[in-house]
Write an enzyme that holds these catalytic residues in place. Structure first.
Site, PDB file in Angstrom:
ATOM      1  N   TYR A  61     -17.397   6.292  -1.658  1.00 25.25           N
ATOM      2  CA  TYR A  61     -16.646   5.107  -2.077  1.00 25.25           C
ATOM      3  C   TYR A  61     -17.582   4.112  -2.758  1.00 25.25           C
ATOM      4  CZ  TYR A  61     -12.780   6.660   0.972  1.00 25.25           C
ATOM      5  OH  TYR A  61     -11.765   7.379   1.559  1.00 25.25           O
ATOM      6  N   GLY A 212       1.723   1.640  -2.288  1.00 26.42           N
ATOM      7  CA  GLY A 212       2.432   0.390  -2.533  1.00 26.42           C
ATOM      8  C   GLY A 212       3.932   0.525  -2.648  1.00 26.42           C
ATOM      9  N   LEU A 214       6.057   1.311  -0.469  1.00 26.19           N
ATOM     10  CA  LEU A 214       6.750   0.794   0.719  1.00 26.19           C
ATOM     11  C   LEU A 214       6.601  -0.718   0.894  1.00 26.19           C
ATOM     12  CD1 LEU A 214       5.937   3.749   3.121  1.00 26.19           C
ATOM     13  CD2 LEU A 214       8.222   3.031   2.383  1.00 26.19           C
TER      14      LEU A 214
END
Length: 314
Positions: A61, A212, A214
């Site tokens: 990451y 996104g 939901l």
């Protein structure tokens, strides 16, 4: 905040984990455009102050920046913070020594002597066997550099295999981190969830808000751009399909003064043995996600959500 167990390891963590994939990532998340270190620091502080002290990261990451940020921020708080990070079984990592070296580098970036949860990022290991990988990680548990061992994106059979290898060393498999939300319920039909419960393995649910969808942010009037423009879920047909789900989440949320996203996260937590990983880039997102905690919907409401999202099991 009530803590829950990480599998059968004896370790406990908050019922919500915060994801840091976006921390320092320019390729997918445009780090540096509309958020930077200041926002990440504020997000971290807001989370810790709220009692959510469990963070998930990975060596890849931000090409290591995510771990570095967490290491820096941890040094600035007196509270105990629990870190889950991930090892990538890349082609040039073919022996136990390379696994231990990768762990050493993550520990350096995090400025820690021990990582609470060390996960294997994906099951395909090229030239490194699962036996060598898991036995090396078991050695690191015994050395005290790892608190618990987890996997990510492993199938039911792959999970059984590593569980067997670790059991021979007297070490439990703590977690399997997989994609899981109300709109991605395949782990309920492909035996991953059932197998995890049988083996005593906790599910860490990534993308718990379905990128996104939901949150209710994307309505039928939304015009998708970028990667979403080629994702059928964000098409008019896709958004029309999920409209009844969002309507129900809104209805239940209104009763408890919660947002659709908070209801969706609460539904995952309410199952037990499932910890959502909610990605955050700023303190506002932290507050939004923390709102999923501290309340309970009724069994009828839980079942109603379960029923309306049945089509997303396949």
């Amino acid at each position: 905040m009530e803590a829950i167990a990480l599998g059968k390891t004896g370790l406990t963590v908050p019922p919500l984990c915060l994801g840091t994939w976006a921390w320092g990532d320019k390729l997918f998340w445009n780090y540096g455009d509309n958020y930077g270190e200041e926002q990440l620091q504020a997000a971290f502080t807001t989370a810790v102050d709220a009692g959510v002290t469990f963070f998930d990261t990975a060596e890849v990451y931000g090409l290591g920046l995510s771990e570095q940020f967490l290491g820096k921020f941890i040094k600035q708080t007196s509270q105990k913070v629990q870190i889950a990070t991930k090892f990538g079984p890349l082609p040039w990592r073919w022996d136990g020594k390379s696994v231990s070296e990768a762990l050493t580098e993550s520990l350096k970036r995090l400025q820690l002597e021990r990582i609470e949860l060390y996960q294997v990022h994906w099951p395909f290991t090229f030239f490194l066997s699962q036996e060598t990988l898991m036995n090396t990680l078991a050695d690191e548990v015994q050395k005290g550099r790892i608190g618990a061992i987890g996997v990510s994106n492993y199938s039911a059979s792959e999970m059984r295999n590593v569980h067997k290898i670790l059991s021979a060393r007297g070490i439990p498999l703590a977690v399997n981190q997989v994609r899981y939300s109300l709109l991605t319920r395949q782990i309920e039909s492909n035996e991953i969830l059932q197998t995890a419960r049988e083996l005593g393995v906790t599910i860490l649910a990534y993308s718990p808000l379905a990128q996104g969808l939901l949150t209710g942010k994307y309505t039928t009037s939304y015009k998708p751009t970028g990667a979403r423009s080629i994702d059928p879920r964000f098409s008019q047909d896709g958004l029309n399909k999920i409209a009844p789900v969002l309507s129900l989440l809104q209805k239940i949320g209104n009763k408890y003064d919660r947002t659709p996203a908070q209801v969706a996260l609460n539904w995952l937590i309410a199952q037990g043995n499932v910890i959502p990983i909610a990605g955050v880039k700023n303190p506002e997102q932290v507050k939004q996600n923390v709102g999923a905690l501290g309340w309970n919907m009724t069994k009828d409401e839980f079942d109603e959500i379960d029923q309306i999202t049945q089509p997303w099991k396949n």
